[in-house]
Design a protein around this motif. Structure first.
Motif, PDB file in Angstrom:
ATOM      1  N   GLY A  50       0.784  -1.222   0.000  1.00 27.42           N
ATOM      2  CA  GLY A  50       0.000   0.000   0.000  1.00 27.42           C
ATOM      3  C   GLY A  50       0.815   1.270   0.000  1.00 27.42           C
ATOM      4  O   GLY A  50       0.297   2.354  -0.332  1.00 27.42           O
ATOM      5  N   ASP A  66       1.401   3.570  -3.242  1.00 28.02           N
ATOM      6  CA  ASP A  66       0.331   4.485  -3.632  1.00 28.02           C
ATOM      7  C   ASP A  66       0.378   5.815  -2.865  1.00 28.02           C
ATOM      8  O   ASP A  66      -0.368   6.742  -3.193  1.00 28.02           O
ATOM      9  CB  ASP A  66      -1.036   3.840  -3.405  1.00 28.02           C
ATOM     10  N   ASP A  84      -8.187   2.980   7.358  1.00 28.18           N
ATOM     11  CA  ASP A  84      -7.318   1.802   7.262  1.00 28.18           C
ATOM     12  C   ASP A  84      -8.068   0.503   7.507  1.00 28.18           C
ATOM     13  O   ASP A  84      -7.455  -0.561   7.597  1.00 28.18           O
ATOM     14  CB  ASP A  84      -6.146   1.915   8.241  1.00 28.18           C
ATOM     15  N   LEU A  96      -6.449   1.711   3.490  1.00 26.75           N
ATOM     16  CA  LEU A  96      -5.178   2.434   3.487  1.00 26.75           C
ATOM     17  C   LEU A  96      -4.274   1.917   4.605  1.00 26.75           C
ATOM     18  O   LEU A  96      -4.753   1.286   5.561  1.00 26.75           O
ATOM     19  CB  LEU A  96      -5.424   3.933   3.673  1.00 26.75           C
TER      20      LEU A  96
END
Length: 590
Positions: free
Chosen positions: A28, A31, A93, A103
């Motif tokens: 992740g 990104d 998240d 996230l």
């Protein structure tokens, strides 16, 4: 009324200049480019300043009220909670499987800093929910996850943790709350819990309590404790809300601070609950939530200090008092602004250097958590070692900095209309809940240092050593590297003292545990400032447009290394004095 502006530029500096998150080999993180994180932080900043900050004073003045068995939150809280819920801010998240955005935990940490700075009491409602979500996600059955998590992720339902009882705080083995098994596999929970943050409110249709209780056959002490899911309102098989459960609010506590959060006495009178995790192994499941909560509380420590610092800085630039001893700086006015005076500068620099160092440490720690989620045992061990230090040091110093910010105002800091006392009052609880800081120090020295043969603390020392070695030959970095070396050696010397004396006299180690926790906290901030200084030099060498920002960063770091890090020498002297002076008096002699 105090104001708050999210420090987006500094947040971006930590993520991209220091941690280089987009290049990290963590799922992740690729990104998390500058434009994406800046867009998220800018929107979070608007929520923090436009919605949450104005409600901070409202929550402090109005507090929460128990009416007809339901807790009413302060004016505007429900509307704000709806806004954050609809914006997806409470699920950054969380797993997409349950409606979250998926996230990294790092982004949850950074965004939550801004919300805590803006309104600590308000943010606790979703913060506790996040912890309960994590516990159910890790320890729940597939059926439990499907039933509870989607609406907790969306914050349609919120969550709590129920540990403390009137006679039982840290020593949970003394717990009296009982869980009686039923024929259908559920349990009847009976007992009373106190100090339950967000225990009841009017902002969600259901509240999912995670309750520690003793089921038959578990034996004495903590080994007999189990963890149960006990909702405020029972949930039907189709997911709709059913009958009210046998759980009620006994009272809402009147507290020193965080008035906007409902701290409740909760009564369980044969309430229906379901086992979460293994029977008689509730502490393992609860620690998933508690450890996350301790990291959240660590964040509260410096986030409140950030808000207090911003207001103290503005006041120091505006308030005219006295003249600069080196020459008049405001010739057209009756006096110079406070900020010209060296002692005011010292005060502000202590605040600034702490908050910025703490932010870097918190974000770096969040990257360890994200690594640990991938199964990285080294990262898991290191964040386990760090957790009591993060919680204890950042909340101790955070409160100290909130008081320092109040001091800048002089007498006005003591007057409620200026709002500075709220920062100090709110920050004070962070030193107490989720394990008082003395307990954090005992956990660090009594358990964490020796865990897995001491390999995690040795890994930390090697990390510090490698950071220092990385700057060999760079004369600009000497003001960071040399103080860090001295502090790290002092910390290792303190550890050796514990090893040499702790076995034959445990008090010799435990009497120095609090000092050791602060020593380690200082070394961690020294490590962060060394990393930040190097990142700032790299940016300047590359021709960064905003030279003032990076030069200020280096100057602030030099202050910390010269004026704060030497406290390690004082802590070492205290530790090496042993336990004799601490234990000299009999109980009757006090």
């Amino acid at each position: 009324m105090p104001s708050y502006t999210a420090p987006v530029k500094d947040m971006q500096f930590v993520l991209h200049d220091v941690l280089k998150v987009s290049d990290a080999d963590i799922p992740g993180y690729a990104d998390l480019d500058r434009s994406f994180t800046e867009a998220v932080f800018d929107e979070a900043a608007k929520v923090a300043s436009d919605i949450l900050t104005p409600l901070n004073l409202v929550g402090d003045v109005e507090g929460c009220v128990l009416e007809n068995g339901v807790v009413r939150t302060p004016k505007g809280f429900k509307q704000a909670f709806d806004t954050l819920r609809k914006g997806g801010w409470m699920s950054l998240d969380a797993s997409p499987e349950y409606g979250g955005q998926g996230l990294p935990y790092l982004m949850h940490t950074a965004v939550n800093e801004t919300f805590v700075s803006a309104n600590m009491a308000f943010n606790m409602y979703q913060g506790l929910t996040h912890g309960a979500y994590s516990a159910i996600k890790v320890h729940g059955t597939d059926e439990q996850k499907a039933k509870w998590l989607p609406k907790m992720v969306s914050c349609e339902w919120t969550g709590t943790m129920n540990l403390t009882e009137p006679h039982c705080g840290t020593d949970l083995g003394m717990m009296r709350t009982k869980a009686e098994p039923q024929a259908d596999g559920s349990y009847k929970i009976t007992g009373q819990k106190i100090f339950i943050s967000a225990g009841d409110h009017d902002m969600a249709s259901n509240i999912v309590h995670l309750v520690l209780a003793k089921a038959p056959g578990g034996g004495e002490g903590t080994k007999g404790i189990s963890l149960f899911i006990v909702p405020k309102v029972l949930v039907n098989d189709d997911g709709s809300l059913g009958a009210r459960n046998a759980v009620s609010v006994g009272k809402v506590e009147e507290k020193m601070g965080i008035h906007g959060n409902a701290t409740c006495v909760m009564n369980y009178d044969g309430a229906t609950g379901w086992l979460l995790g293994d029977l008689h192994k509730g502490m393992k499941a609860m620690f998933t939530m508690m450890n996350e909560a301790r990291l959240g509380v660590a964040l509260q420590g410096y986030a409140v200090a950030e808000a207090a610092y911003q207001n103290a800085l503005a006041y120091a630039k505006d308030r005219l008092q006295g003249r600069d001893v080196t020459g008049v700086k405001n010739p057209n006015g009756p006096a110079d602004p406070l900020i010209v005076h060296p002692d005011i500068r010292r005060n502000l620099m202590e605040q600034k250097s702490f908050v910025e160092g703490a932010r870097a440490w918190a974000y770096w720690s969040a990257t360890l958590i994200d690594r640990a989620h991938t199964g990285d045992m080294a990262a898991d061990g290191l964040i386990g070692l760090m957790t009591p230090v993060l919680k204890g040091f950042l909340t101790d110093k955070g409160f100290e900095m909130a008081v320092a910010a109040q001091q800048v105002y002089g007498g006005h800091g003591y007057i409620e209309e200026w709002g500075m006392s709220q920062f100090a009052r709110d920050a004070r609880i962070a030193m107490i809940y989720e394990g008082a800081n003395g307990v954090q120090a005992l956990d660090l020295v009594g358990r964490k240092l020796a865990l897995d043969g001491g390999k995690h603390v040795m890994a930390f020392f090697e990390m510090v050593k490698a950071e220092c070695k990385a700057h060999d030959g760079d004369d600009r970095m000497k003001g960071f590297v040399e103080p860090l070396k001295v502090a790290s050696k002092a910390l290792q010397q303190a550890g050796m003292f514990f090893m040499q004396n702790g076995m034959k006299n445990p008090n010799a180690a435990l009497a120095g545990s609090y000092d050791f926790m602060h020593m380690m906290g200082h070394v961690c901030l020294g490590l962060m400032w060394t990393k930040m200084a190097k990142a700032a030099y790299v940016a300047l060498d590359a021709g960064a447009a905003d030279r003032d920002f990076y030069e200020a960063k280096i100057a602030t770091g030099r202050f910390y290394m010269a004026r704060q890090l030497p406290a390690c020498g004082m802590h070492l002297a205290r530790i090496e004095s042993g336990a004799d002076t601490v234990m000299a008096l009999t109980a009757e002699a006090f």
